[in-house]
Design a protein around this motif. Sequence first.
Motif: not given
Length: 193
Positions: A97-109
């Motif tokens: 659970s992190v704000p969008v600008p702090d989200m890594s591509a790895q976490a997104w995927h």
Amino acid sequence: MNQLSGRVAIVTGASSGIGYETAKLFAKEGAKVVVTGRRQDALDKLVNEIERGGGQAIAVAGDIREEQLARALVDTAVDRFGGLDIAFNNVGATGESVPVPDMSAQAWHAVLDTNLTSAFFGAKYQIPAMVKRGGGSIIFTSTFVSHTASFPGMGAYAASKAGLIGLMQVIAVEYGSHGIRANALLPGGTDTP
Ligand SMILES: NC(=O)c1ccc[n+]([C@@H]2O[C@H](COP(=O)([O-])OP(=O)(O)OC[C@H]3O[C@@H](n4cnc5c(N)ncnc54)[C@H](OP(=O)(O)O)[C@@H]3O)[C@@H](O)[C@H]2O)c1
């Protein structure tokens, strides 16, 4: 009782929570169920519970992000139980659970792969098996999050679950004429592990 007598179902995310209870309910209503999750011990407990209640279930453990698991689940339903009528594509993870600008591509995927790409893999193999039966029911577990209310830190989760609704609507128009119903569940807050 026995509303699902003679039916065969796949339940994903069956080692815990909503999937676990759904698999038990499907079996109680007479369906033969193929259950999946990564934890073999939790699936074995579920299969034992179903069998003690007089039902039939088979566990196929694996990671839902692997396309080959989607194929193996359908093959098991067809080879061991004779076909596939119902697919409850319920697996889900919220991710970090992190704000969008702090989200890594790895976490997104990681979240998109678990929640959305897994549903595509599932549908890809489930639909042809249902067409052979003359129809079926395919269900995705979406969420109320970002549909009726939203929360900070859930960008990937909300996007993946909204994606399920789009996938569901396309399947409905592609395969409604084959007798396949496509639906999404949007649970509210539910007390699960
Ligand atoms: N609970 C709520 O308040 C709520 C609200 C709205 C929507 N939902 C949705 O409802 C569904 C079920 O939620 P729940 O609360 O019952 O969840 P849960 O208790 O956390 O169970 C999640 C299930 O998904 C499986 N899973 C997660 N990642 C996996 C992976 N990579 N490969 C295979 N299996 C995986 C877990 O199995 P293993 O750990 O054994 O792999 C487990 O069986 C989810 O889609 C969730 O997003 C829940």
